[in-house]
Design an enzyme around this catalytic site. Structure first.
Site, PDB file in Angstrom:
ATOM      1  N   LYS A  77      -5.508  -5.730  -4.563  1.00 51.34           N
ATOM      2  CA  LYS A  77      -4.178  -6.165  -4.980  1.00 51.34           C
ATOM      3  C   LYS A  77      -3.954  -7.613  -4.554  1.00 51.34           C
ATOM      4  O   LYS A  77      -4.260  -7.986  -3.418  1.00 51.34           O
ATOM      5  CB  LYS A  77      -3.132  -5.252  -4.343  1.00 51.34           C
ATOM      6  CG  LYS A  77      -1.688  -5.546  -4.706  1.00 51.34           C
ATOM      7  CD  LYS A  77      -0.788  -4.528  -4.004  1.00 51.34           C
ATOM      8  CE  LYS A  77       0.675  -4.777  -4.230  1.00 51.34           C
ATOM      9  NZ  LYS A  77       1.519  -3.787  -3.502  1.00 51.34           N
ATOM     10  N   SER A 152       4.635  -1.547  -6.283  1.00 53.05           N
ATOM     11  CA  SER A 152       4.161  -2.857  -6.674  1.00 53.05           C
ATOM     12  C   SER A 152       2.648  -2.930  -6.894  1.00 53.05           C
ATOM     13  O   SER A 152       2.149  -3.952  -7.385  1.00 53.05           O
ATOM     14  CB  SER A 152       4.568  -3.892  -5.619  1.00 53.05           C
ATOM     15  OG  SER A 152       4.011  -3.597  -4.363  1.00 53.05           O
ATOM     16  N   SER A 176       4.995   1.644  -2.701  1.00 50.89           N
ATOM     17  CA  SER A 176       4.176   0.870  -3.643  1.00 50.89           C
ATOM     18  C   SER A 176       2.750   1.346  -3.816  1.00 50.89           C
ATOM     19  O   SER A 176       2.044   0.850  -4.687  1.00 50.89           O
ATOM     20  CB  SER A 176       4.178  -0.608  -3.234  1.00 50.89           C
ATOM     21  OG  SER A 176       5.439  -1.171  -3.465  1.00 50.89           O
TER      22      SER A 176
END
Length: 478
Positions: A77, A152, A176
């Protein structure tokens, strides 16, 4: 085996294929890069693809490589530093900032033998549970391209679900990891607070912890063992387990006492009927496995929780912006950010002072003690992961100048069950146990006892064995 089936295999199986010589690390990584090239134009999950670097690294991996995941491709990420790669945090204000080091979780994943093939998308500064940053454009859910993959860690979730990589890094400050796990039909564990070091950038984090998105509980447990543990200089850390998490997870639990609740911590949040039905079906499954399931609603609806969470979460987000302010040598302007980010930045500067932030943390710790004490009478707590099915893209706008905080407010009714575990710090996992009538994944959340990820993973593995999900795949193909 077709490429898409190969890369939807658990990472443990792929590692075994590399070690046996059934497939080389170079062939496996090349397959991942080819799938990214084929699929990402429609999914938009990747920020950068590290093709040449990944192939060079994979070419050095032999069958006698002792690392447990040698040759298995992984994505990171794009809010964690990968040396030599752009670190955007989903934000325009970061410009062309390039990381000069690997953050701890990246280092440990490399040490386990994973080959990083690229970095994945997220919303600007990781604020909302969708991945539609202006910097990248929307990331699409492979199960339905018109819907969000969550956030996220939405890029990571979409990349794994689409079969571009078998596993991806994620992190969780309000859900997330668990949110994209639910949206994409994956396993997503939020470990105990302090379990995975946030070195070298910070010594500890009250809300955020790293993890992975996977196809299997076994993958999650084995990777947790490899990335856990403190780094010298950490301000705090979780107590070590008595044995490896994977060992505990491999033993089938018996006769547990489990609470079930569909009462959201956020008053007024409405639960989709299909989500309610899935939760009750999960309770019935647990009962059939010999566990006692008790319907019990905790006293976790308090009118100021969202305000307190914002007072703590806002400054945590704005510290990233402040860091880039130093890097860029200038203050951000409204043109540098989406309207939600700009509103939150101004809220932090003008309305949330240090006393309020400290006070919010103090009150939330008292709240979390209440929740943990209630939960101590049970071995685990069952809730929905999300209140709704994956939402259509555009539902949680971060660019509305007339209502800049509207997307943030809307997101809380989508994800009312997740942030409470970031406040309490205890482990929680989302499992892809169900699907809607439209064929969309529905995740179920199990909340464990503090620092007892092993026991939580054992229960998760038992559910996986009783109601396997590995053969469910999105219909999407380019």
């Amino acid at each position: 085996m077709p490429d898409h089936d190969l890369l939807r295999s658990p990472a443990t199986e792929l590692a075994a294929k590399v070690k046996s010589g059934e497939i080389s690390a170079a062939e496996l990584v090349e397959t991942s890069l080819r799938r990214i090239e084929e699929l990402d134009p429609q999914i938009n999950a990747f920020v950068e693809v590290m093709g040449d670097v990944a192939m060079a690294e994979a070419g050095e991996i032999a069958t006698d490589d002792p690392r447990p995941f040698a040759g298995v491709p992984i994505a990171i990420k794009n809010n964690r530093a990968v040396a030599g790669q752009k670190l955007t945090m989903g934000a325009k204000f970061t410009g062309d900032f390039t990381a000069g080091h690997d953050t701890n979780v990246v280092t440990r994943l490399r040490e386990a033998g994973f080959v990083i093939v690229g970095t994945t998308t997220l919303p600007e500064w990781g604020i909302v549970p969708t991945s539609e940053a202006e910097l990248f454009g929307p990331t699409h859910n492979p199960w339905d391209l018109s819907r969000t993959p969550g956030g996220s860690s939405g890029g990571s979730g979409a990349a794994v679900a689409a079969g571009m990589v078998p596993i991806a890094h994620a992190n969780d400050g309000g859900g997330s990891t668990r949110i994209p796990a639910s949206c994409n039909g994956l396993v997503g564990l939020k470990p105990q607070r302090g379990r995975i070091s946030t070195a070298p950038e910070v010594g500890e984090s009250f809300l955020v912890t790293d993890g992975v998105l996977t196809h299997s509980v076994e993958d999650t447990a084995k990777v947790l063992d490899l990335i856990s543990g403190p780094v010298v200089g950490d301000a705090s850390w979780a107590p070590p387990p008595a044995e490896p998490f994977a060992d505990t997870a491999a033993r089938e639990p018996q006769g547990l006492r489990i609470a079930m609740t569909t009462k959201p911590p956020l008053a007024g949040a409405e639960i989709d009927p299909q989500v309610l039905a899935a939760t009750r079906a999960t309770a019935e499954l647990l009962t059939s496995l010999g566990h006692e399931v008790v319907e019990d609603d905790p006293d976790w609806q308090r009118p100021d929780t969202m305000h307190l969470f914002t007072a703590l979460f806002g400054p945590a987000v704005c510290s990233q912006i402040a860091m880039m302010e130093v890097v860029n040598g200038r203050a951000p302007t409204e043109d540098d950010m989406e309207s939600l980010s700009w509103a939150l930045w101004n809220l932090c500067k003008n309305e949330i002072d240090s006393v309020q932030t400290m006070g919010a943390g103090f009150l939330l710790q008292a709240f979390s003690r209440q929740i943990v004490m209630w939960g101590s009478q049970y071995d685990a707590v069952l809730t929905p992961t999300l209140a709704e099915l994956p939402l259509p893209l555009g539902t949680m706008s971060t660019t509305d100048r007339d209502n800049p905080l509207g997307g943030f407010t809307r997101s809380s009714s989508f994800t009312p069950f997740t942030a409470v575990c970031n406040i309490s710090g205890q482990p929680a996992i989302s499992l892809p146990l169900h699907q809607s009538t439209e064929g969309l994944p529905i995740g179920m959340q199990l909340i464990g006892q503090p620092a007892e990820e092993g026991a939580l993973l054992a229960l998760a593995a038992q559910l996986e064995s009783a109601a396997p999900w590995i053969d469910r795949t999105p219909a999407f193909q380019p």
